[in-house]
Design a protein around this motif. Sequence first.
Motif, PDB file in Angstrom:
ATOM      1  N   ALA A  37      -9.573   2.871   3.605  1.00  0.00           N
ATOM      2  CA  ALA A  37      -8.658   1.158   3.915  1.00  0.00           C
ATOM      3  C   ALA A  37      -8.314   0.957   2.035  1.00  0.00           C
ATOM      4  O   ALA A  37      -9.480   1.259   1.703  1.00  0.00           O
ATOM      5  CB  ALA A  37      -9.231   0.054   4.327  1.00  0.00           C
ATOM      6  N   PHE A  38      -7.558   0.325   2.016  1.00  0.00           N
ATOM      7  CA  PHE A  38      -7.493  -0.260   0.901  1.00  0.00           C
ATOM      8  C   PHE A  38      -6.925  -1.538   0.643  1.00  0.00           C
ATOM      9  O   PHE A  38      -5.991  -2.343   1.310  1.00  0.00           O
ATOM     10  CB  PHE A  38      -6.540   0.265  -0.364  1.00  0.00           C
ATOM     11  CG  PHE A  38      -5.281   1.313  -0.076  1.00  0.00           C
ATOM     12  CD1 PHE A  38      -4.410  -0.323  -1.091  1.00  0.00           C
ATOM     13  CD2 PHE A  38      -5.058   1.596   0.862  1.00  0.00           C
ATOM     14  CE1 PHE A  38      -2.616   0.486  -0.355  1.00  0.00           C
ATOM     15  CE2 PHE A  38      -3.011   1.634   0.895  1.00  0.00           C
ATOM     16  CZ  PHE A  38      -2.459   0.445   0.188  1.00  0.00           C
ATOM     17  N   TYR A  39      -7.484  -2.028  -0.403  1.00  0.00           N
ATOM     18  CA  TYR A  39      -6.954  -3.425  -1.198  1.00  0.00           C
ATOM     19  C   TYR A  39      -6.774  -3.835  -2.077  1.00  0.00           C
ATOM     20  O   TYR A  39      -7.527  -3.708  -3.220  1.00  0.00           O
ATOM     21  CB  TYR A  39      -8.115  -4.672   0.200  1.00  0.00           C
ATOM     22  CG  TYR A  39      -7.178  -6.476  -0.249  1.00  0.00           C
ATOM     23  CD1 TYR A  39      -6.255  -6.912   0.786  1.00  0.00           C
ATOM     24  CD2 TYR A  39      -7.925  -7.138  -1.297  1.00  0.00           C
ATOM     25  CE1 TYR A  39      -5.261  -8.206   0.750  1.00  0.00           C
ATOM     26  CE2 TYR A  39      -7.301  -7.992  -0.864  1.00  0.00           C
ATOM     27  CZ  TYR A  39      -6.043  -8.832  -0.380  1.00  0.00           C
ATOM     28  OH  TYR A  39      -5.445 -10.139  -0.143  1.00  0.00           O
ATOM     29  N   THR A  40      -5.650  -5.040  -2.822  1.00  0.00           N
ATOM     30  CA  THR A  40      -5.190  -5.231  -4.152  1.00  0.00           C
ATOM     31  C   THR A  40      -5.550  -6.398  -3.605  1.00  0.00           C
ATOM     32  O   THR A  40      -4.231  -7.565  -3.781  1.00  0.00           O
ATOM     33  CB  THR A  40      -3.837  -4.779  -4.690  1.00  0.00           C
ATOM     34  OG1 THR A  40      -3.636  -3.388  -4.422  1.00  0.00           O
ATOM     35  CG2 THR A  40      -3.665  -5.217  -5.923  1.00  0.00           C
TER      36      THR A  40
ATOM     37  N   LEU B 120     -19.193  13.352   1.451  1.00  0.00           N
ATOM     38  CA  LEU B 120     -18.027  12.802   2.089  1.00  0.00           C
ATOM     39  C   LEU B 120     -18.802  12.019   2.842  1.00  0.00           C
ATOM     40  O   LEU B 120     -19.460  12.026   3.441  1.00  0.00           O
ATOM     41  CB  LEU B 120     -17.802  14.124   2.684  1.00  0.00           C
ATOM     42  CG  LEU B 120     -16.666  14.305   3.458  1.00  0.00           C
ATOM     43  CD1 LEU B 120     -15.227  14.288   2.653  1.00  0.00           C
ATOM     44  CD2 LEU B 120     -16.322  15.594   3.941  1.00  0.00           C
ATOM     45  N   PRO B 121     -17.504  11.021   3.289  1.00  0.00           N
ATOM     46  CA  PRO B 121     -17.867   9.957   4.619  1.00  0.00           C
ATOM     47  C   PRO B 121     -17.258  10.306   5.628  1.00  0.00           C
ATOM     48  O   PRO B 121     -17.009  11.938   5.692  1.00  0.00           O
ATOM     49  CB  PRO B 121     -16.846   9.154   3.533  1.00  0.00           C
ATOM     50  CG  PRO B 121     -15.874   9.253   2.644  1.00  0.00           C
ATOM     51  CD  PRO B 121     -16.300  10.133   2.394  1.00  0.00           C
TER      52      PRO B 121
ATOM     53  N   SER C 160     -18.579   2.723  -0.224  1.00  0.00           N
ATOM     54  CA  SER C 160     -19.227   3.478   1.624  1.00  0.00           C
ATOM     55  C   SER C 160     -18.626   1.897   2.186  1.00  0.00           C
ATOM     56  O   SER C 160     -18.328   2.208   3.553  1.00  0.00           O
ATOM     57  CB  SER C 160     -20.938   2.975   1.648  1.00  0.00           C
ATOM     58  OG  SER C 160     -20.731   1.525   0.619  1.00  0.00           O
ATOM     59  N   ASP C 161     -18.073   1.195   1.933  1.00  0.00           N
ATOM     60  CA  ASP C 161     -18.255  -0.113   2.761  1.00  0.00           C
ATOM     61  C   ASP C 161     -17.196  -1.388   1.906  1.00  0.00           C
ATOM     62  O   ASP C 161     -16.809  -0.917   0.673  1.00  0.00           O
ATOM     63  CB  ASP C 161     -19.044  -0.471   3.814  1.00  0.00           C
ATOM     64  CG  ASP C 161     -20.015  -1.092   3.152  1.00  0.00           C
ATOM     65  OD1 ASP C 161     -20.219  -1.433   1.534  1.00  0.00           O
ATOM     66  OD2 ASP C 161     -21.207  -0.783   3.308  1.00  0.00           O
TER      67      ASP C 161
ATOM     68  N   PHE D 167     -10.505   1.128  -2.680  1.00  0.00           N
ATOM     69  CA  PHE D 167     -10.625   2.033  -1.572  1.00  0.00           C
ATOM     70  C   PHE D 167     -12.025   2.071  -1.026  1.00  0.00           C
ATOM     71  O   PHE D 167     -12.983   1.761  -1.624  1.00  0.00           O
ATOM     72  CB  PHE D 167     -10.227   3.527  -2.310  1.00  0.00           C
ATOM     73  CG  PHE D 167      -8.643   3.368  -2.236  1.00  0.00           C
ATOM     74  CD1 PHE D 167      -7.607   3.996  -1.143  1.00  0.00           C
ATOM     75  CD2 PHE D 167      -8.127   2.801  -3.787  1.00  0.00           C
ATOM     76  CE1 PHE D 167      -6.330   3.416  -1.969  1.00  0.00           C
ATOM     77  CE2 PHE D 167      -6.689   3.270  -3.967  1.00  0.00           C
ATOM     78  CZ  PHE D 167      -6.347   3.552  -3.227  1.00  0.00           C
ATOM     79  N   TRP D 168     -11.785   2.185   0.079  1.00  0.00           N
ATOM     80  CA  TRP D 168     -13.423   2.247   0.532  1.00  0.00           C
ATOM     81  C   TRP D 168     -13.009   2.968   1.762  1.00  0.00           C
ATOM     82  O   TRP D 168     -12.169   2.935   2.582  1.00  0.00           O
ATOM     83  CB  TRP D 168     -14.174   1.149   1.571  1.00  0.00           C
ATOM     84  CG  TRP D 168     -13.690   0.209   2.529  1.00  0.00           C
ATOM     85  CD1 TRP D 168     -13.478  -0.630   3.310  1.00  0.00           C
ATOM     86  CD2 TRP D 168     -12.129  -1.017   1.798  1.00  0.00           C
ATOM     87  NE1 TRP D 168     -12.930  -1.243   4.090  1.00  0.00           N
ATOM     88  CE2 TRP D 168     -12.141  -1.466   3.106  1.00  0.00           C
ATOM     89  CE3 TRP D 168     -11.774  -1.536   0.765  1.00  0.00           C
ATOM     90  CZ2 TRP D 168     -11.566  -2.234   3.003  1.00  0.00           C
ATOM     91  CZ3 TRP D 168     -10.673  -2.080   0.485  1.00  0.00           C
ATOM     92  CH2 TRP D 168     -10.683  -2.966   2.152  1.00  0.00           C
ATOM     93  N   SER D 169     -14.130   3.177   2.399  1.00  0.00           N
ATOM     94  CA  SER D 169     -14.667   4.161   3.908  1.00  0.00           C
ATOM     95  C   SER D 169     -14.448   3.375   5.088  1.00  0.00           C
ATOM     96  O   SER D 169     -15.356   2.794   4.983  1.00  0.00           O
ATOM     97  CB  SER D 169     -15.561   5.180   3.903  1.00  0.00           C
ATOM     98  OG  SER D 169     -15.572   5.822   4.825  1.00  0.00           O
ATOM     99  N   ALA D 170     -13.105   3.011   5.908  1.00  0.00           N
ATOM    100  CA  ALA D 170     -13.347   2.922   7.084  1.00  0.00           C
ATOM    101  C   ALA D 170     -13.606   3.282   8.120  1.00  0.00           C
ATOM    102  O   ALA D 170     -12.652   2.972   9.551  1.00  0.00           O
ATOM    103  CB  ALA D 170     -11.773   1.495   6.917  1.00  0.00           C
ATOM    104  N   GLY D 171     -14.195   4.689   8.728  1.00  0.00           N
ATOM    105  CA  GLY D 171     -13.918   5.364   9.365  1.00  0.00           C
ATOM    106  C   GLY D 171     -15.663   5.210  10.241  1.00  0.00           C
ATOM    107  O   GLY D 171     -16.424   4.210   9.293  1.00  0.00           O
TER     108      GLY D 171
END
Length: 778
Positions: free
Chosen positions: A263-266, A181-182, A286-287, A232-236
């Motif tokens: 956060a996500f990006y295509t 869990l991030p 994770s990042d 998708f990656w953890s942006a926290g």
Amino acid sequence: MSREHDHFVADDSVSSDSSATAHVEDRLNFTPIWLLPLVVLIATGWLLWRELGHGGIEVMIRFDNGRGIAVDKTEVLHNGIPVGHVTQLSPSENFDAVNVTVKINQRFQPLLTENSAFWLVEPQLSLTEVSGLDTLITGNYIAFSPSSEGTFQTEFTALKRAPGMMGGKDGLRLVLKSDELPSLDIGSPVFYRKLKVGEVFNYGLSENGQFVEVHIYIQSGFAHLVHENTRFWSAGGLKVSANMASLEVQAQSLVSILKGGVAFYTPEWEEDTPMVSNGSEFALYSDYDTAEAGIPITIEFPLGVSLGDSNIPIRFHGQEIGRIRSVDVSEDVSRVIAEAIVKPEAKPALVAGTRFWIVEPKLGFDGISDLDTLISGRYVAMDINKRVVDAAVAISHFKGMETRPVTPIGAIGLSLTLQAEALKGVDIGSPVLYRNVPVGFVQSYDLKDRGLFIHVLIEARYQHLVNKSSRFWHVSGLKLEGDLRNFRVDMASMKSLISGGITFSTGRPDAQSIESGTRFTLFSDQAMALSGDQQIEIAFDRAEGLREGTSIRFRGVEVGRVTRLLVNREQKGVTVKALIDSDKSWLMRKGVHFWLVEPKLGLARTANLDTLIIGPFINVEMPDIPGPKATEFIGQHREPDDIPKIKGLVIELVSQSLGSIQRGSPVYYRDVPVGEVTGYRLDNPANQVIISVNIEDRYRRLVSSESRFWNVSGIDIDVGLFRGTRIRAESLEALLAGGIAFATPEKPERPIKSGHRFDLAHEPKKNWLLWRPEIWLH
């Protein structure tokens, strides 16, 4: 009252006429008290009808605990409107939860489905959230989120918190899988380009317990941004990277620092993939770097570049725009291949003409540079200018350089391309000289299928020195030439000795001018550059005795030299590339002979001893009648048989065998050497031997068509019983190397021509030795 009045009147009339008579009638007596039961009955029926038709539906909601919930006090609200209230609190069967019974307005029966949700709203005050403050006055309440989708039910499990955006009907619900869990929680935001487009509404372990599943909701207006190749990656939280020179902190927003986020990006550079539907699963990295949500590129560096591990930053004027992800060596072990990820915002800079180079501390003869990388660490620098960006030729494969470019892209000056066989000490930054004055620099070089291409820039103030007649050549390092008799050292400048260099000359200042991009040949030295078109090729069957720099001589005078040796696969031999001096172009004629001259040592013959000191050389000789101009010739490792010695007479002798005769064996006339054997070969058919002889030009009158030739090789021993033993030899040289003698019976009427053929006798007849013709040599 009228009836009663009439009755009394009648009685009065009767009583006056006769005696009184009694008349009795039945009357209906109705009192209002009897209306009360009827009202009670009607009210009871109405209450029963109201209770059954509009009284509400009992719903059981399971909470973890009953704290903040009170019977007949806690209400159920939808969008601030009361739709029910709590009627009962009771523990669950195993006493691990609380069952709250509420009565919901009958009108909401169609909205009580499996997709409906209930949760307790109470005041929340923390660093990450402030909500429910109105309950400080009104008290806690149970929020209701109705849904018409799904089957009807009356038992629910309360949510731990408000579902937030997940209540949207047209949004997109996805499942993200992670190893752990991030840094996020329910309600953590989901970002696209730092814009909040959704949030996390749930998380938990997968069924097999191998992953953590994070459930997110994307608003309907942004659902089209998610495709099958979306990352998708953890942006926290905070991402901190530091070294001795700098401290870098990255975060999506203040909210993501406190609550975490996704956060996500295509990637726009990848092929279009279909959009996804509800329930689609993605990996949660994770990042940003691990997600590789940037643009992948490949950079090829020279083999001498040391990149070490991956994760080296790529910077543009100090700003990090990407990182090296992996480093490998090419299959032919000639280049270092770096795979990198560049941020999407740097996409306009990924065009043809963009340059990359490694920046690390350097200490050398030409100075000290980039000492800051001792603290901050090495990195890959990128350079680009507006001209190449406007051209917009997008590529993903780049050539990296070992050092910083001498001049920026688009610098003012004349850009030239020099095609060379090898670098020979030239490197990026090496000077370009004109009369030993630096007028430009080497910018870069590329190795392609067609050869090596070196890109140079001539400064604008000197570009008029270059035109169509210019010739370029190497002046890198020291050039040593010589033998045991002569020795020469050639060096253009101290800087070219250290970093290599290129020089050029312009033969005709008034020749046609050139433009940037013009291509020239880079010669290995000045002689080759200034030889013009005096280059020839000589085919030998082997390279023994040959090397680059071997001298080409004509009657003892150097007229050229070998520049390169190449293996000739087609002819299964060696091709010698050579240069003929510009004033000796008359040697480039068809029929010219080339052969290798080497030292010969032996009892029979010793020759060419000077080559022990100066080395073997290629001799060249003109034919009697030169042919047209030519640049391709056949070379031999021995002197051809038909070469005249200074306009000598070439004849052929026919013998049954060669005997001890060999090339160089002398030819005698009255024991005086007047010529020599130049070669031999088998006749066709091979039933006899043809011996080539060259008679010196001054003795050619001694030979006539009546002349007779015989073998004088070895020793002639004559033994007799009474006359004893007689030993005769023509000469010591003939004894060792073999020889030929001849005699002429009378004065020749006219001289013979080259190519005449004679028989070679094994021994002379007695009368041949008695011939004494008076032949004038002059």
